[in-house]
Write an enzyme that holds these catalytic residues in place. Structure first.
Site, PDB file in Angstrom:
ATOM      1  N   GLN A   1       5.072  15.214  14.901  1.00 20.23           N
ATOM      2  CA  GLN A   1       3.824  15.566  15.572  1.00 20.23           C
ATOM      3  C   GLN A   1       3.915  15.076  17.008  1.00 20.23           C
ATOM      4  O   GLN A   1       4.522  14.033  17.287  1.00 20.23           O
ATOM      5  CB  GLN A   1       2.611  14.952  14.858  1.00 20.23           C
ATOM      6  CG  GLN A   1       2.310  15.660  13.540  1.00 20.23           C
ATOM      7  CD  GLN A   1       1.089  15.084  12.847  1.00 20.23           C
ATOM      8  OE1 GLN A   1       1.166  13.999  12.285  1.00 20.23           O
ATOM      9  NE2 GLN A   1      -0.019  15.808  12.876  1.00 20.23           N
ATOM     10  N   SER A   2       3.290  15.794  17.930  1.00 17.21           N
ATOM     11  CA  SER A   2       3.572  15.589  19.349  1.00 17.21           C
ATOM     12  C   SER A   2       2.995  14.301  19.906  1.00 17.21           C
ATOM     13  O   SER A   2       3.615  13.652  20.745  1.00 17.21           O
ATOM     14  CB  SER A   2       3.047  16.782  20.159  1.00 17.21           C
ATOM     15  OG  SER A   2       3.698  17.968  19.740  1.00 17.21           O
ATOM     16  N   THR A   3       1.807  13.902  19.478  1.00 19.75           N
ATOM     17  CA  THR A   3       1.137  12.744  20.064  1.00 19.75           C
ATOM     18  C   THR A   3       0.647  11.820  18.961  1.00 19.75           C
ATOM     19  O   THR A   3       0.500  12.227  17.804  1.00 19.75           O
ATOM     20  CB  THR A   3      -0.055  13.174  20.938  1.00 19.75           C
ATOM     21  OG1 THR A   3      -1.032  13.829  20.113  1.00 19.75           O
ATOM     22  CG2 THR A   3       0.397  14.119  22.045  1.00 19.75           C
TER      23      THR A   3
ATOM     24  N   GLN B   1      -2.532  13.020  17.312  1.00 14.30           N
ATOM     25  CA  GLN B   1      -2.318  13.943  16.200  1.00 14.30           C
ATOM     26  C   GLN B   1      -1.872  13.204  14.946  1.00 14.30           C
ATOM     27  O   GLN B   1      -2.274  13.554  13.836  1.00 14.30           O
ATOM     28  CB  GLN B   1      -1.270  14.988  16.594  1.00 14.30           C
ATOM     29  CG  GLN B   1      -1.690  15.911  17.716  1.00 14.30           C
ATOM     30  CD  GLN B   1      -0.607  16.906  18.088  1.00 14.30           C
ATOM     31  OE1 GLN B   1       0.462  16.912  17.487  1.00 14.30           O
ATOM     32  NE2 GLN B   1      -0.884  17.737  19.085  1.00 14.30           N
TER      33      GLN B   1
END
Length: 697
Positions: A21-23, A26
């Site tokens: 997941q990117s961040t 998230q």
């Protein structure tokens, strides 16, 4: 269900499930996406893979290729090893949003025969149609990221330009219901922020404000954030907390966004992005002045920025610097008139505490040479004379203002402690109410609440004792007498030269009125030319005569032959060579004197060599006397000047002859005791506290 492309050869290898997941937002909030990605492991086992491994080291890391991903590197390494039969992912964007990384992985899967599996199907990179489809998915994933970022940044910037974009506010501010920035309703928080700015205007240094807060035991508010929850906590002062308050334009009533930016760098052949780099104020994304009520105005914020920049001595070496103490009055303010650089300050060691302004020019290049140098004592005295003459008309008003400021400073700490006591009493009352409402039958809960109540009461008692001690200290401290200040204002030189006026205070006073001092040398008149640039834009030129060098020995110039005829036979050749060089004598070839050259000239003049046994009275030199007495050479010279230690000199600048018997006299013994009784330099007042006596005052 078994797919036709998945063969027994694939099932004999392991399956890798890549989770990303990117961040971190998230990772904490989008839990459904995590569950779907982790469920791919069960799908791989249902397909028939006996060994399934999950790679989730990249949770919270972007797949744009600008951030290092250890999980993806591990995935590529295992695919290269040929032990992977299939790579499971929820979609192509989870594996990579960078075309280079995506196609590199696809090429490796084609070489090793590994499959790429997502919920929509199974793809074999060795087949042309599947390779084409995977390429399109990777391209769409990369385009999607660019499109989403472009839309998101455009929407964010548009909202920020209206001053409506919310971000975490520093202590002292909060967001209102209609998206406006307003001051914190907590009076204690507001008072603490006002105190920081007031002490900075008084002390002129963020570090000095931090040290003062630590010494006064004043706590500062700190923002604690956990997701969407924001809370104010009170902590002991930290240097970075004080500097963040002083640097933040929000406290000046300005809405500022985009004060930091990102930078790209190539690390080991790959692009890497780093964030948090400060931008110049001209490069900020949004700056809306007078957006809300501030603790200071924008003009005061600009003045603070300039002062903070001057305090950073290791940056912008050509700009003016603030005073940091030390005997040099113009430290960071003296500029070389020849090259434009700021002149450095060099202090002498030992008992001589004099200083010197020296411009080293472009010393980064060998052989560039020095510019100019000047003794600091005379320069400082000349500038101080001009300064005191300029402010003499406003001295009375300054004295009264100083008295009022001293009185206010005594009340600041007391008010801060009173606010702390109010909060401690509120916390104790809250703990008492919670304890009274608990069911006594729940003993484990009652014991915990009782302990919290006792701790709150102890804190109240501690703050009360602190307030009482502070009140007693304020009562015992002598008050400021306006009459004394008025009398002192009429005699500015006495106040300037007072022992209690430290060097840092003098340097701050100079910087309030003088921008910088440009120093040059007039060779024709042998004088220093000082150009004083005042803050108001006026300029004053002051000329100061230089000391004349090369004056030894006094009187008519003596030749080397005359000196040897006087000193020959009284001292060894080495001492004679030192004396000739000290008296500025040169050989016929314009060289300095050595022992061999002295011996040659002495032989030509038929002067007998030195015979220590021929002397009727045994004598020693200053160096030998210092070794025998156990003191330094300077102390021996002091005894000679005080006529405590008898000594003779055949010529000026010649070595001293000290009778050996004189070292054992009672007068010398008493003089040595006085020297031993002197305090060492470490116990003397600091250089910053030494008063600089001005000629004529």
């Amino acid at each position: 269900m078994m797919h036709a492309k998945i063969t027994g050869e694939h099932l004999a290898r392991s399956a890798l499930v890549y989770v990303r997941q990117s961040t971190m937002a998230q990772v904490l909030g989008n839990l459904e996406s995590q569950k779907r990605q982790y469920q791919l492991a069960e799908a791989a086992r249902d397909t028939g893979f006996a060994e399934v491994r999950v790679i989730d080291e990249d949770l919270g890391r972007s797949g744009s290729g600008l951030i290092a991903r250890p999980g993806f590197q591990r995935l590529v390494a295992e695919v290269c090893a040929g032990t992977v039969g299939a790579v499971y992912c929820i979609e192509a964007s989870r594996l990579s949003r960078n075309g280079r990384d995506w196609h590199h992985l696809i090429d490796l899967c084609a070489l090793t025969g590994a499959l790429v599996v997502d919920p929509e199907g199974v793809y074999d990179p060795r087949q042309m149609n599947d390779r084409l489809l995977l390429g399109l998915k990777g391209t769409m994933s990369e385009y999607e990221l660019s499109l989403l970022r472009q839309r998101g940044l455009a929407a964010r910037d548009a909202k920020a330009k209206r001053g409506e974009l919310r971000f975490t506010l520093p202590p002292g501010f909060c967001w209102s219901e209609d998206d406006r920035i307003e001051m914190d309703p907590d009076e204690r928080v507001r008072q603490a922020i006002h105190l920081i700015f007031a002490k900075f205007r008084e002390l002129g240094s963020g570090r000095q404000v931090f040290l003062w807060l630590r010494a006064a035991d004043v706590h500062l508010p700190v923002v604690l954030r956990n997701g969407a929850l924001r809370k104010i906590a009170w902590r002991k002062p930290a240097y970075h907390s004080v500097m963040q308050v002083l640097h933040n334009p929000v406290y000046a009533g300005a809405y500022a966004f985009g004060r930091t930016g990102n930078r790209m760098a190539v690390v080991e052949g790959e692009a890497r992005k780093t964030s948090g780099h400060h931008r110049a104020i001209e490069e900020w994304g949004v700056l809306i002045k007078s957006n809300h009520e501030g603790y200071i105005d924008w003009q005061a914020y600009e003045e603070n920025r300039v002062l903070l920049g001057e305090n950073a001595h290791m940056q912008k070496r050509t700009a003016r610097k603030s005073g940091r103490g030390g005997q040099a009055l113009l430290s960071g303010m003296a500029r070389c008139a020849r090259c434009g650089r700021m002149m450095r300050v060099f202090y002498k060691t030992g008992t001589d505490l004099s200083h010197r302004y020296q411009c080293r020019g472009d010393d980064s290049h060998v052989g560039a040479g020095l510019c100019i140098g000047a003794g600091g004592g005379g320069i400082d005295a000349a500038v101080t004379g001009q300064l005191l003459e300029a402010v003499s008309g406003r001295a009375v008003q300054a004295a009264l203002l100083a008295g009022q400021q001293a009185t206010r400073a005594q009340e600041v700490v007391r008010l801060a402690v009173e606010k702390e006591l109010d909060e401690a009493r509120y916390a104790a009352e809250l703990a008492e109410r919670r304890y009274e409402h608990v069911d006594p039958a729940k003993r484990h809960v009652a014991r915990t609440l009782e302990a919290r109540w006792n701790a709150a009461l102890e804190r109240v008692a501690s703050v009360e004792q602190k307030l009482a001690a502070l009140g007693a200290e304020l009562i015992a401290r002598p008050g400021v007498d306006p009459d004394v200040l008025l009398r002192l204002a009429t005699d500015l030189p006495s106040a300037w030269n007072a022992a209690g006026t430290d060097a840092r205070a003098r340097q701050r006073l100079v910087r309030l009125l003088i921008e910088e001092v440009v120093i040059d040398i007039d060779q024709a008149e042998n004088a220093f030319v000082l150009l004083i640039h005042w803050i108001g834009g006026r300029h004053t030129e002051v000329r100061l005569a230089r000391r004349r060098t090369g004056r030894f020995p006094p009187g008519p110039k003596r030749t080397a032959a005359d000196i040897l005829r006087k000193l020959g036979g009284h001292w060894p050749d080495r001492e004679l060579a030192v004396t000739l060089n000290r008296m500025r004598c040169r050989t016929e070839d314009d060289e300095t004197w050595t022992t061999v050259r002295v011996a040659e000239l002495r032989d030509r003049l038929a002067i007998p060599p030195y015979d220590p046994e021929a002397e009727e009275e045994k004598t020693v030199s200053v160096d030998a006397a210092a070794k025998r007495l156990g003191v330094c050479v300077a102390s021996v010279h002091k005894l000679i000047r005080a006529q405590i230690l008898p000594a003779t000199q055949i010529l000026y600048s010649a070595p001293w002859k000290i009778p050996l018997a004189a070292l054992e006299t009672e007068a010398v013994r008493i003089g040595l005791q006085e020297i031993a009784a002197r305090r060492p330099r470490q116990a003397l007042d600091k250089i910053a506290d030494r008063s600089m006596t001005l000629p004529g005052f």
